[in-house]
Design a protein around this motif. Structure first.
Motif, PDB file in Angstrom:
ATOM      1  N   ALA A   7     -54.306 125.431 -58.477  1.00  0.00           N
ATOM      2  CA  ALA A   7     -53.684 126.409 -59.354  1.00  0.00           C
ATOM      3  C   ALA A   7     -52.256 126.254 -58.985  1.00  0.00           C
ATOM      4  O   ALA A   7     -51.795 126.266 -57.906  1.00  0.00           O
ATOM      5  CB  ALA A   7     -54.145 127.726 -59.309  1.00  0.00           C
ATOM      6  N   GLY A   8     -51.361 126.055 -60.004  1.00  0.00           N
ATOM      7  CA  GLY A   8     -50.024 126.226 -59.615  1.00  0.00           C
ATOM      8  C   GLY A   8     -49.450 124.743 -59.370  1.00  0.00           C
ATOM      9  O   GLY A   8     -48.344 124.534 -59.632  1.00  0.00           O
ATOM     10  N   LEU A   9     -50.380 123.780 -59.148  1.00  0.00           N
ATOM     11  CA  LEU A   9     -49.752 122.485 -58.693  1.00  0.00           C
ATOM     12  C   LEU A   9     -50.156 121.442 -59.660  1.00  0.00           C
ATOM     13  O   LEU A   9     -49.293 120.552 -59.876  1.00  0.00           O
ATOM     14  CB  LEU A   9     -50.429 122.184 -57.272  1.00  0.00           C
ATOM     15  CG  LEU A   9     -50.296 123.263 -56.128  1.00  0.00           C
ATOM     16  CD1 LEU A   9     -51.222 122.656 -55.045  1.00  0.00           C
ATOM     17  CD2 LEU A   9     -48.877 123.340 -55.971  1.00  0.00           C
ATOM     18  N   VAL A  10     -51.200 121.722 -59.982  1.00  0.00           N
ATOM     19  CA  VAL A  10     -51.632 120.530 -61.403  1.00  0.00           C
ATOM     20  C   VAL A  10     -50.859 120.834 -62.799  1.00  0.00           C
ATOM     21  O   VAL A  10     -51.074 122.059 -63.246  1.00  0.00           O
ATOM     22  CB  VAL A  10     -53.051 120.485 -61.662  1.00  0.00           C
ATOM     23  CG1 VAL A  10     -53.593 119.604 -62.609  1.00  0.00           C
ATOM     24  CG2 VAL A  10     -53.667 119.925 -60.399  1.00  0.00           C
ATOM     25  N   ARG A  11     -50.349 119.827 -63.508  1.00  0.00           N
ATOM     26  CA  ARG A  11     -49.911 120.070 -64.817  1.00  0.00           C
ATOM     27  C   ARG A  11     -50.349 118.920 -65.521  1.00  0.00           C
ATOM     28  O   ARG A  11     -50.377 117.800 -65.411  1.00  0.00           O
ATOM     29  CB  ARG A  11     -48.349 119.763 -64.581  1.00  0.00           C
ATOM     30  CG  ARG A  11     -47.591 120.966 -63.709  1.00  0.00           C
ATOM     31  CD  ARG A  11     -46.150 120.875 -64.046  1.00  0.00           C
ATOM     32  NE  ARG A  11     -45.826 121.606 -65.351  1.00  0.00           N
ATOM     33  CZ  ARG A  11     -44.862 122.436 -65.538  1.00  0.00           C
ATOM     34  NH1 ARG A  11     -44.150 122.775 -64.672  1.00  0.00           N
ATOM     35  NH2 ARG A  11     -44.640 123.036 -66.935  1.00  0.00           N
ATOM     36  N   ALA A  12     -51.179 119.529 -66.679  1.00  0.00           N
ATOM     37  CA  ALA A  12     -51.804 118.566 -67.309  1.00  0.00           C
ATOM     38  C   ALA A  12     -52.025 118.834 -68.823  1.00  0.00           C
ATOM     39  O   ALA A  12     -52.180 120.193 -69.185  1.00  0.00           O
ATOM     40  CB  ALA A  12     -53.299 118.154 -66.605  1.00  0.00           C
ATOM     41  N   LYS A  13     -52.265 117.739 -69.785  1.00  0.00           N
ATOM     42  CA  LYS A  13     -52.577 118.141 -71.060  1.00  0.00           C
ATOM     43  C   LYS A  13     -54.210 118.088 -71.139  1.00  0.00           C
ATOM     44  O   LYS A  13     -54.691 117.333 -70.838  1.00  0.00           O
ATOM     45  CB  LYS A  13     -51.912 117.238 -71.976  1.00  0.00           C
ATOM     46  CG  LYS A  13     -52.424 117.176 -73.462  1.00  0.00           C
ATOM     47  CD  LYS A  13     -51.836 118.504 -74.070  1.00  0.00           C
ATOM     48  CE  LYS A  13     -52.402 119.048 -75.468  1.00  0.00           C
ATOM     49  NZ  LYS A  13     -53.332 119.681 -75.327  1.00  0.00           N
ATOM     50  N   THR A  14     -54.683 119.284 -72.003  1.00  0.00           N
ATOM     51  CA  THR A  14     -56.204 119.270 -72.227  1.00  0.00           C
ATOM     52  C   THR A  14     -56.478 118.444 -73.524  1.00  0.00           C
ATOM     53  O   THR A  14     -55.617 118.381 -74.286  1.00  0.00           O
ATOM     54  CB  THR A  14     -56.853 120.701 -72.104  1.00  0.00           C
ATOM     55  OG1 THR A  14     -55.965 121.405 -73.200  1.00  0.00           O
ATOM     56  CG2 THR A  14     -56.397 121.328 -70.751  1.00  0.00           C
ATOM     57  N   GLY A  15     -57.863 118.263 -73.584  1.00  0.00           N
ATOM     58  CA  GLY A  15     -58.463 117.947 -74.859  1.00  0.00           C
ATOM     59  C   GLY A  15     -59.827 118.289 -75.035  1.00  0.00           C
ATOM     60  O   GLY A  15     -60.491 118.056 -74.005  1.00  0.00           O
ATOM     61  N   THR A  16     -60.284 118.730 -76.168  1.00  0.00           N
ATOM     62  CA  THR A  16     -61.817 119.264 -76.228  1.00  0.00           C
ATOM     63  C   THR A  16     -62.177 119.214 -77.582  1.00  0.00           C
ATOM     64  O   THR A  16     -61.532 119.811 -78.687  1.00  0.00           O
ATOM     65  CB  THR A  16     -61.454 120.819 -75.683  1.00  0.00           C
ATOM     66  OG1 THR A  16     -61.089 121.110 -74.550  1.00  0.00           O
ATOM     67  CG2 THR A  16     -63.052 121.482 -75.868  1.00  0.00           C
ATOM     68  N   LEU A  17     -63.210 118.584 -77.709  1.00  0.00           N
ATOM     69  CA  LEU A  17     -63.824 118.416 -78.950  1.00  0.00           C
ATOM     70  C   LEU A  17     -65.473 118.902 -78.566  1.00  0.00           C
ATOM     71  O   LEU A  17     -65.778 118.877 -77.451  1.00  0.00           O
ATOM     72  CB  LEU A  17     -63.853 117.038 -79.652  1.00  0.00           C
ATOM     73  CG  LEU A  17     -62.407 116.799 -80.037  1.00  0.00           C
ATOM     74  CD1 LEU A  17     -62.399 115.307 -80.807  1.00  0.00           C
ATOM     75  CD2 LEU A  17     -62.097 117.834 -81.336  1.00  0.00           C
ATOM     76  N   ASN A  18     -66.265 118.775 -79.506  1.00  0.00           N
ATOM     77  CA  ASN A  18     -67.612 119.186 -79.090  1.00  0.00           C
ATOM     78  C   ASN A  18     -68.234 118.244 -78.139  1.00  0.00           C
ATOM     79  O   ASN A  18     -69.006 118.936 -77.299  1.00  0.00           O
ATOM     80  CB  ASN A  18     -68.330 119.005 -80.493  1.00  0.00           C
ATOM     81  CG  ASN A  18     -69.710 119.736 -80.611  1.00  0.00           C
ATOM     82  OD1 ASN A  18     -70.067 120.439 -79.888  1.00  0.00           O
ATOM     83  ND2 ASN A  18     -70.816 119.023 -81.033  1.00  0.00           N
ATOM     84  N   THR A  19     -68.220 116.743 -77.995  1.00  0.00           N
ATOM     85  CA  THR A  19     -68.763 116.315 -77.025  1.00  0.00           C
ATOM     86  C   THR A  19     -67.813 115.623 -76.313  1.00  0.00           C
ATOM     87  O   THR A  19     -67.977 114.399 -75.731  1.00  0.00           O
ATOM     88  CB  THR A  19     -69.587 115.152 -77.651  1.00  0.00           C
ATOM     89  OG1 THR A  19     -68.997 114.339 -78.436  1.00  0.00           O
ATOM     90  CG2 THR A  19     -70.838 115.749 -78.556  1.00  0.00           C
ATOM     91  N   VAL A  20     -66.377 115.972 -76.297  1.00  0.00           N
ATOM     92  CA  VAL A  20     -65.274 115.329 -75.595  1.00  0.00           C
ATOM     93  C   VAL A  20     -64.332 116.381 -74.918  1.00  0.00           C
ATOM     94  O   VAL A  20     -64.179 117.288 -75.599  1.00  0.00           O
ATOM     95  CB  VAL A  20     -64.252 114.687 -76.827  1.00  0.00           C
ATOM     96  CG1 VAL A  20     -63.308 113.890 -76.096  1.00  0.00           C
ATOM     97  CG2 VAL A  20     -65.151 113.700 -77.642  1.00  0.00           C
ATOM     98  N   ILE A  21     -64.090 115.884 -73.673  1.00  0.00           N
ATOM     99  CA  ILE A  21     -62.964 116.440 -73.015  1.00  0.00           C
ATOM    100  C   ILE A  21     -62.385 115.590 -72.140  1.00  0.00           C
ATOM    101  O   ILE A  21     -62.754 114.656 -71.799  1.00  0.00           O
ATOM    102  CB  ILE A  21     -63.633 117.744 -71.933  1.00  0.00           C
ATOM    103  CG1 ILE A  21     -64.408 116.700 -70.887  1.00  0.00           C
ATOM    104  CG2 ILE A  21     -64.392 118.833 -72.471  1.00  0.00           C
ATOM    105  CD1 ILE A  21     -64.814 117.972 -69.725  1.00  0.00           C
TER     106      ILE A  21
END
Length: 506
Positions: free
Chosen positions: A445-459
C-alpha cells in the motif's frame, strides 16, 4: 538475498515502514511546519508566564519592539522530495525474483496468469512467464491510449467548445437566428460555471452561455434564438461493433460524441448505471437552458428544442463564446485513475484527429498502433479492437505492456511522464483505492502504482514500483480464462506486486 516468500524480512519490513513514513511526512509537511512554529511560539510564551508566576523583577518598560520570533518569516524552506533513484542500486537477480513470484502468482480456480518484470533503467527482463503470449488485457488498454494521446495531441493541449453564430432562419430569413454549439472533443463539460481547479467540469456550459448572451446583447439581438449542435468532429458508428451490447446497456460505454456532460453521465456523482444515449443533444439542451437563463435580463428569447446542424458551419462564422477543457495530461490522469471508458475512447479519437485522420473507431485504433510503432514499442501480434479495453478481441502481451510502462517511466519521450500521476496508488487512489488491505499485500500500500483491468474472466495489473534496494521495476500481470467471481485472483496480483516492492533480490 532470499527471504520468506511473500513476506518481507526484518530489514525489508523496516525499509518499507521507513518509505511509508517518508511519504506521510512529505504529504503532511505543511502541518508539521505549523507544529514546529507553534512549538517555537510556545517556548518564549512559557518563559514569560513562568517569570510572572515566580515574581521575578520586571524591568522598566522600554520602546515597543516586536520580538523576532513573532515576525513573519521572509521565506520557508521547501521540503526536498524523493531525488533521482540511485544508479548504483543493484539490479535484482532473475532467479530470486522468480522464487518469490511463482508461489503467489497463482489463479484461484481456472485460467492462467502471464507476467513480465523488467528493470526500468536497462530493460533487463527479471521475470518472464509466457510474457509474449497474446492476452485479453481489459482496461490495461488505456495505457496504450494514454501514450497515443500524449504523443499525438500533446500534454498541454486543451479542447475548445464553442458557440458560433449560425445561419438566419424563419420567414424572410431574418426573423430568428441559430446559435451552434460546436463540439471540440471535451466530454468532461459541466452544466454550471467553469471550474478551473477541476478536470471534470473545467469548462462549464453556464459560463459559455453567459459569454454567448453577452455577445448577442452587444449586437442588439434579442431573439428568438434556436440552438443547434455540431458534433461532426467524430465520424463513423458511434458505438464500437466489438462491444458487447450488454456492456453498453449496463453503462460501461455509450455512443461517442465530441461533446458530453460529465463523461456521458447524467450526474457527475453517479458513475455507474446507464448513460445518455445521445450525449451531444443532452449537452445542447443544457446549453439552451443556460442561455435562456443568462439572456433573460436582456430579453433574449431561446426557442424550445435542440436540433443538429446539417452540414458544416461556415468557416467565417462569428464565435460568440468559447470555453476550454482541462489539459490532455489532466484528462489522461483521470482516465487512468478512474478507468473511464468513455474518456478513453474520446482521447483515442482525438489522437486520430490530431494526426489528420478521421475521428472514428478505426481512426482511434490506428492512431494507437501508429504511436506505439513510432515510439519503438514492439507491436508484432498485437490486436487493437478498441482503445478502452471493453472489447474481448483485444490481444496484447504482458511484455508489450511492460515496455509501454517502461516508456512512460524512463523512456526518451519525456511527454509520457505526464501519465505517471494517473497510475492508481495501491490502497489510496482510483481503482486501487480499496485494494491492498489484507496481510498478503498490505505492505505494498502506498508503494505500488498500477493500472487495473477487469472483465468477467480477465484481470490485469501493469505498473511500476521501487524495490527495497531502490531499483525501479516495471511489471505486467494478466489473467485470462479465469473462474468468474473467484475471490483470490485480484489478491494474487496485488500480492505479486507487493513482492516486488519488498524485494531485496540482488
Amino acid at each position: 538475498m532470499r527471504g520468506t516468500t511473500g513476506t518481507a524480512t526484518g530489514r525489508e519490513r523496516l525499509i518499507g515502514q521507513f518509505r511509508a513514513l517518508f511519504h506521510v511526512l512529505v504529504r503532511a509537511w505543511p502541518s508539521l511546519l505549523l507544529t514546529v512554529l507553534l512549538a517555537a511560539l510556545a517556548l518564549p510564551a512559557g518563559m514569560l508566564i513562568a517569570s510572572g508566576l515566580s515574581g521575578a523583577a520586571q524591568s522598566a518598560p522600554g520602546p515597543s519592539q516586536t520580538p523576532g520570533w513573532q515576525l513573519e518569516p521572509e521565506w520557508l524552506s521547501v521540503p526536498q522530495g524523493i531525488g533521482p533513484l540511485s544508479t548504483t542500486a543493484p539490479v535484482p537477480v532473475p532467479a530470486e525474483v522468480a522464487a518469490r513470484l511463482d508461489p503467489v502468482l497463482r489463479t484461484d480456480g481456472g485460467g492462467s496468469f502471464t507476467g513480465v518484470v523488467q528493470d526500468a533503467a536497462t530493460g533487463k527482463v527479471l521475470f518472464d512467464r509466457d510474457g509474449m503470449a497474446n492476452r485479453v488485457p481489459a482496461s490495461n488498454m488505456k495505457l496504450l491510449t494514454a501514450v497515443a494521446a500524449l504523443r499525438a495531441i500533446g500534454p498541454d493541449s486543451r479542447f475548445a467548445t464553442k458557440a458560433i453564430a449560425g445561419p438566419a432562419s424563419g420567414p424572410a430569413g431574418g426573423a430568428s437566428r441559430t446559435v451552434v454549439l460546436v463540439g471540440g472533443g471535451d466530454v468532461l463539460l459541466g452544466a454550471g460555471e467553469s471550474a478551473e481547479d477541476k478536470v471534470l467540469g473545467h469548462a462549464g456550459l453556464a459560463t459559455l452561455a453567459k459569454l454567448t448572451a453577452e455577445s448577442l446583447r452587444k449586437e442588439g439581438f434579442a431573439g428568438p434564438v434556436q440552438v443547434l449542435v455540431d458534433d461532426s468532429l467524430f465520424t463513423g458508428p458511434s458505438l464500437n461493433p466489438a462491444w458487447n451490447p450488454d456492456d453498453v446497456a449496463a453503462g460501461e460505454a455509450a455512443p461517442l460524441f465530441p461533446l458530453a456532460l460529465n463523461s456521458a453521465r447524467f450526474d457527475p456523482a453517479v458513475t455507474t448505471g446507464p448513460r445518455p444515449q445521445d450525449a451531444a443533444i443532452l449537452a445542447g439542451e443544457t446549453f439552451a437552458s443556460q442561455l435562456k437563463a443568462a439572456g433573460a435580463a436582456a430579453g433574449l428569447k431561446v426557442g424550445a428544442g435542440v436540433g443538429r446542424l446539417e452540414g458544416k458551419p461556415a468557416a467565417d462564422a462569428a464565435v460568440l463564446g468559447q470555453v476550454e477543457s482541462a489539459t490532455v495530461s489532466q484528462q489522461v490522469d483521470l482516465m487512468l485513475r478512474d478507468s473511464d471508458n468513455y474518456l478513453a475512447e474520446t482521447l483515442g479519437r482525438m489522437a486520430a484527429v490530431a494526426a489528420g485522420e478521421p475521428g472514428s473507431n478505426e481512426g482511434a485504433t490506428a492512431a494507437v498502433m501508429r504511436q506505439l510503432t513510432d515510439l519503438g514499442i514492439p507491436t508484432s501480434g498485437m490486436t487493437v479492437a478498441d482503445v478502452s479495453g471493453l472489447a474481448l478481441a483485444n490481444q496484447v502481451s504482458a511484455r508489450q505492456f511492460a515496455e509501454v510502462v517502461r516508456a512512460i517511466t524512463s523512456g526518451p519521450d519525456t511527454r509520457l511522464r505526464a501519465a505517471l500521476g494517473g497510475f492508481p496508488v495501491a490502497g489510496l487512489t482510483g481503482t486501487l483505492g480499496d485494494r491492498y488491505v489484507d496481510d498478503s499485500s498490505a505492505e505494498g500500500a502506498g508503494l505500488v502504482r498500477a493500472k487495473t483491468g477487469t472483465l468477467n474472466t480477465v484481470i490485469a495489473l501493469s505498473g511500476y514500483v521501487v524495490d527495497a534496494d531502490g531499483r525501479l521495476l516495471v511489471f505486467s500481470f494478466i489473467g485470462n480464462d479465469l473462474t468468474p467471481g473467484a475471490a483470490g485472483n485480484k489478491p494474487a496480483l496485488d500480492a505479486s506486486a507487493t513482492v516486488l516492492a519488498a524485494c531485496g533480490c540482488s
